[in-house]
Scaffold this active site. Structure first.
Site, mmCIF file in Angstrom:
data_model
loop_
_atom_site.group_PDB
_atom_site.id
_atom_site.type_symbol
_atom_site.label_atom_id
_atom_site.label_comp_id
_atom_site.label_asym_id
_atom_site.label_seq_id
_atom_site.Cartn_x
_atom_site.Cartn_y
_atom_site.Cartn_z
ATOM 1 N N LEU C 237 42.849 41.454 37.578
ATOM 2 C CA LEU C 237 42.680 40.194 36.464
ATOM 3 C C LEU C 237 42.473 40.000 35.501
ATOM 4 C CD1 LEU C 237 42.610 37.318 37.565
ATOM 5 C CD2 LEU C 237 40.660 37.268 37.850
ATOM 6 N N ASP C 238 43.033 39.427 34.810
ATOM 7 C CA ASP C 238 42.812 38.976 33.294
ATOM 8 C C ASP C 238 43.230 40.307 32.487
ATOM 9 O OD1 ASP C 238 42.935 36.179 34.471
ATOM 10 O OD2 ASP C 238 40.150 36.355 34.425
ATOM 11 N N ALA C 239 43.105 41.168 32.910
ATOM 12 C CA ALA C 239 43.570 42.518 32.458
ATOM 13 C C ALA C 239 44.976 43.314 32.321
ATOM 14 C CB ALA C 239 42.351 43.383 33.668
#
Lengths: 294, 294, 294, 294
Positions: C237-239
């Site tokens: 996530l968000d990476a």
């Protein structure tokens, strides 16, 4: 799209925009006046220009418990405070939504940006009217439920067509005009009807590259930064009071086409920010410069 | 402070800066030439200006296994490649440190920034000489172990004093000159001696506010952004090829003094970045514009 | 508004995106291959990561006089060049317009920005489909002439609804997906179907403030700058690999509401810039980082 | 270089920094207090945090005709105004120059930037002392005429050495400490001695990349923007109240070395700006956040 249009939340507040020669006691006098009459201040921003010795102020307060009726505020303020300090002021009410007209030619990016914000309820305004010298953007106006009027102009009929525009603006009770990449210069006569109420976007960081084809001129000069400037229109072309500016870095890899592409993003954001500040009554013009409160 | 001065690490590389009319095969020809002779390319950057139909290139390769002796590279490249494509080129070697002279008046911020980087070994250069029309900054020069020469100028003796300066620059084997807020205009004759080898910092985002007192002019015009521009000096005042620019946001709260304060930070960073790019041989001038490679 | 939709001008070019272990001669080999077969190179950008020793390249050339038929280019390039240098490549043709689907929830600003650019012909893409978990933005889709599919999700039906979404994406021949402030996390299974082909906008300068409510977190932390980040979605996530980021300065005068207001402008510009770069085939992903060519 | 050191012009003014629960009448009460006693206000900036319901204010006025003697101002203000509104305040006089100590390790860029501004008279401060855990920068201190004390630290002697540092700081009457890329973490005990009076520069846009080696982490993550953050030091590492931040755009072409190079310029400018704001008494800390007045 008017079916999904949201209205911005309306506050029940009054706003005073003030400027006057700086003297001791102005700030205390104004805040005293509001406090004594139970006006709860929710925003206050003031600035003193020590070179010109001018005091500027924007104050917003809640009307709910304010003991002076809204229709008498201007009169009372004038008599009790303003004349004492030679204050020039304008008084605004947050629940009065200013009415805006947009002038466009064929480019859509600024218009879309304006209408998207209007639809989302980001702005406390009504946009009943779009005027254009081309048919191109009529479908956009229609989609967003805004009236569209074609006023074609050429060098022969310009004066006459401007009279027609002013007529229409009056019919629609327009408070201020936004030139959203409108590729026509307005006459001094037209401008005189809307002092500090016509907002233009110019596609350069003024005063660099005033006039026509600024991206071509920027490329030719070899600058490493391009910009956009929104300003109130005065009778002096591209020389009115600047409201907002922004820039973006470019390089030798950019050609005129990519400057135009990158500039579009600047133009729409800068213009919309200027409109927002204008709608918030946060812009005060003095001496061809602006105070833009936070 | 020369006791702690560090030298930048020296690489054993050659750099070619090239421009020519764009044609098919140039890139392949140049890279082939280097590969065949065992020159390992460590940086290659090229750019085609499709409007002017010009090909630009900067290529840097290791000399260690390169089979052409360094003193013959220019000759071989000219014969085998350049004449075929009408290439104009300059050849540089990383282990040759360009010698820089700094011209200053009384303001110290750019000079300190330059000398701090020099002392820290950030730049592949030698700075043997500072020239000034005032005594003010002599102690700074002394502290950093750099020679300081006072050459006072007035309208009567300018031509004569410039001859003296050119003489001194030659004595010191100076390759390029940096005007670090030097408040004198150099004559065309002086400039002609150092084509694209005099770097100036102007305290505005050119072409806006060329000439004297740009911060005053910016304040007067009411701009919301100020800038600084470094450029090569040409005989046209403030109109030479721009190398780097940067800007900072200002507001109605700024007066001329705060513009000057904020501008100083821009000036020193922008000027030092231009010097760095020049030292890296990453700046190519063509048609009064620069290609600044990454 | 599809009546006024413009198509971007189509060029007849091919684009190669390449990466491989860096070795001498790759650049010369590739440009030779194109030159020999009369492929006029109009853009070439290459980069060597000296730490990872990886060579990256984007090259675009005209197909008009290219002697290898377009359907055989990949085969020839693989046989003659790629296998020699262990090159991994992807081949694209400018006249093949990628098909994009937009996922939205209730916020309109990114969607309007995307559809405005699409309508103006700024992008070489087709947008046949919008998917949402809310009815809210259906009128926007309709106005712009794009199909709108409601796929409501809750924790119970998520897996099932994602299967439905994948089904629909296939029906519409969708090449890549844009999450335009879509407030749902996609499952790893969904993501696996579109490796480096789902573009998200996160409303912070990642890696700061990953996860939910970044503007609240930014306000709480008292930062002086906020940002937005567009990235390819991975199972982390968000990476995922970051494509573009931008920031804006804030101050103590901002509250969460004004951060949200200012952030919207960042979000839409950053997301649209990422889409543009993706459409230009200028983004190369390696090792969870991107090379974004100019 | 102390021979050419300039002092900033000293104004004869007092400054009040105030915060308290927001209530009607505070602003009027404070300005009345100053007006009545003939204190000419030359700067006034106030801010209300409507979420926390806190009123913040900075007011600066001329002492020349002020009828309350300077040594009694705090007492009078406390009695007549502060206790009525539960105001917490600090009172400062412009002619009292705060005394600053700089802690450094081996990197010189921030130190040079600080000493250059000091020498140029840009700041109303005295810098009598530099403390370092390395000998490296002693010659710099000497050149600028500032005392240099070597306090070497290792894990065994840290507590003891910090006591020595505190001792020295007291001897030199130091008001606040600047960590100019000082590569040691100060103990909670040390920090407790200088609440909101130790300014650090961290080489990332916090809260991203707190802790060691932020440029390596930024490169690893593939961000497109890097930053620097100055903050007051608290016992929570890199988590104190942020004063200023700035960023610069990077790309895939940057490696860790070029991030470090670009970051140096950010670090020195951001740190010096924080020091300037601190010296101007324009920073008010509340709830681990700062109000930084203009």
């Amino acid at each position: 799209m008017q079916s999904i249009r949201k209205n911005a939340v309306i506050r029940n507040t009054a706003i005073l925009l003030i400027h006057c020669p700086d003297k001791q006691g102005i700030l205390a006098a104004v805040t005293e006046f509001l406090n004594e009459n139970h006006g709860n201040i929710i925003h206050l921003d003031q600035h003193v220009d020590h070179e010109e010795v001018i005091f500027y102020m924007r104050v917003e307060w809640e009307l709910e418990k304010f003991t002076i009726p809204r229709e008498k505020i201007a009169d009372y303020f004038q008599t009790l405070i303003a004349q004492k300090f030679a204050i020039q002021f304008s008084l605004h009410f947050s629940d009065k939504r200013p009415r805006m007209a947009v002038f466009v030619s064929t480019m859509s990016h600024c218009l879309f940006d304006i209408l998207a914000r209007y639809t989302a309820g980001d702005w406390e305004t009504d946009i009943p009217l779009i005027i254009s010298n081309h048919e191109t953007l009529r479908p956009v106006a229609k989609s967003f439920g805004v009236d569209f009027q074609l006023i074609e102009k050429n060098s022969a009929n310009k004066a006459e067509q401007e009279l027609k525009e002013i007529e229409i603006l009056k019919q629609y009770n327009i408070d201020f005009v936004v030139l959203a990449r409108y590729m026509q210069v307005l006459s001094d006569k037209f401008v005189a009807n809307y002092p500090n109420r016509i907002i233009n976007i110019h596609h350069s960081f003024l005063p660099a590259f005033a006039g026509a084809k600024p991206y071509h001129a920027a490329h030719e000069r070899g600058v490493k930064i391009i910009g956009a400037t929104s300003h109130y229109v005065t009778t002096d072309l591209d020389a009115g009071p600047i409201i907002t500016q922004d820039v973006v870095r470019i390089s030798h890899m950019d050609n005129v086409d990519s400057l135009i592409r990158k500039g579009r993003d600047l133009e729409k954001i800068v213009l919309s920010e200027a409109i927002y500040k204008h709608l918030q009554r946060k812009v005060l013009v003095y001496n061809n410069r602006t105070v833009v409160f936070n």
